[in-house]
Structures are given as C-alpha cells and as structure tokens.
Write a protein that holds these residues in place. Structure first.
Motif, mmCIF file in Angstrom:
data_model
loop_
_atom_site.group_PDB
_atom_site.id
_atom_site.type_symbol
_atom_site.label_atom_id
_atom_site.label_comp_id
_atom_site.label_asym_id
_atom_site.label_seq_id
_atom_site.Cartn_x
_atom_site.Cartn_y
_atom_site.Cartn_z
ATOM 1 N N GLU A 36 -7.809 0.614 7.362
ATOM 2 C CA GLU A 36 -7.924 -0.165 6.133
ATOM 3 C C GLU A 36 -7.551 -1.635 6.353
ATOM 4 N N ARG A 39 4.211 12.428 -8.875
ATOM 5 C CA ARG A 39 2.935 11.794 -8.633
ATOM 6 C C ARG A 39 1.992 12.784 -7.962
ATOM 7 N N GLU A 86 2.457 1.727 -3.386
ATOM 8 C CA GLU A 86 1.449 2.153 -4.355
ATOM 9 C C GLU A 86 1.072 3.630 -4.196
ATOM 10 N N ARG A 87 0.909 4.066 -2.951
ATOM 11 C CA ARG A 87 0.390 5.418 -2.696
ATOM 12 C C ARG A 87 1.456 6.446 -2.322
ATOM 13 N N SER A 147 2.642 7.623 0.386
ATOM 14 C CA SER A 147 2.565 7.922 1.813
ATOM 15 C C SER A 147 1.136 7.714 2.289
ATOM 16 N N LEU A 148 1.029 7.352 3.546
ATOM 17 C CA LEU A 148 -0.280 7.118 4.156
ATOM 18 C C LEU A 148 -0.250 7.528 5.614
ATOM 19 N N LEU A 181 0.824 -1.217 0.000
ATOM 20 C CA LEU A 181 0.000 0.000 0.000
ATOM 21 C C LEU A 181 0.860 1.269 0.000
ATOM 22 N N ARG A 238 -0.371 14.311 -5.346
ATOM 23 C CA ARG A 238 -0.497 14.047 -3.918
ATOM 24 C C ARG A 238 -1.890 13.501 -3.623
ATOM 25 N N PRO A 239 -1.962 12.565 -2.673
ATOM 26 C CA PRO A 239 -3.280 12.068 -2.304
ATOM 27 C C PRO A 239 -4.102 13.181 -1.667
#
Length: 153
Positions: free
Chosen positions: A30, A69, A18-19, A21-22, A15, A71-72
């Motif tokens: 999750e 990328r 893939e992302r 940072s979380l 995860l 940013r989320p």
C-alpha cells in the motif's frame, strides 16, 4: 514520489490506528515500499512503543476496542494463530502440516514463538488475537508438568 522516513512512519501509524492491525506485506504494498523497508520501520516504531510487532503483522498497542471493532476480512480467508516454542526439530514438520491444512481450507496460519518461555504463551496468544487470529493452535512450552491454577500438577 517517495515519502521521507518520518512521513512514512506517520502514514504507518495512521493506517494501523485506523485499522487496528495490518499484515506487513499488505502495508508495504500500500505504501509502495519493500517489505524489508517496512519491517525496519515497524521495528523502529515498536522500539518506541508506538505499535506492536507480530510475525508478519503490526498492531496498534493497547487497542482495547479491538474486540468491539469488526475484524478485517482477509483476502486469504480465516486467520489461525499457532503458538510453538520453536520452529526447529519436530515443530518444523508440525508447523508445515498446520500451514498446509489451514491453507487447504482457504485460510492463513500466523505463528507466534515462545522460545520455551512459559509466560510467553499468554503474551503470544494476546498478540495473535489482537492481530486478527480467529482461532489458536497451541503447543505449550511447559517443562515440569501441566500447570493447574498457576501451580504444577
């Protein structure tokens, strides 16, 4: 069905890879584990050099593509990083005020602490930006004047 610790670590790595940072709380939710369990997992993976650990977040190490990328988008709005030498003394009030101001605008404040180590300012800035901070508030921990081009003024 609960994941075995090794399976959970692999899922965390997948995860974060893939992302980029979380937030630890989001990742724990999750995966269906407690935040304490996930913090332990992140500490273990960080000690192995497989991820970078921030205050409340986990980041893929050496992520050179992070700037390219998108940013989320945080459910809590804009993320602002704040670098302080400590959260004791006057800094407790400063951090509280900054957190309230950022929160009033629908954002989230993430802290980086330097422990009064001058070289840690840049390290914390890199971690906060890599973790999704869109702006930084910095209370530098300089002791002997203001550095100018690596030298004291």
């Amino acid at each position: 069905m609960r994941l075995h610790v090794d399976q959970r670590h692999e899922r965390v790595l997948a995860l974060v890879r893939e992302r980029g940072s979380l937030r630890v709380a989001d990742l724990a939710n999750e995966l269906g584990v407690s935040a304490v369990t996930l913090r332990r997992d992140v500490e273990t993976l960080a000690a192995q050099g497989r991820v970078q650990r921030l205050h409340g977040a986990v980041v893929w190490p050496g992520d050179t593509a992070a700037e390219e990328r998108p940013r989320p988008v945080s459910a809590e709005g804009t993320v602002i990083g704040m670098i302080v030498p400590t959260t004791n003394y006057i800094f407790a009030d400063i951090v509280r005020g900054a957190r309230e101001a950022v929160g009033a605008q629908g954002g989230r404040l993430v802290l980086g602490m330097t422990g009064y180590v001058d070289s840690e300012d840049a390290v914390q800035a890199e971690h906060l930006v890599a973790g999704g901070a869109e702006g930084l508030l910095v209370a530098p921990s300089w002791f002997g004047g203001v550095p100018v081009d690596g030298q004291e003024k």
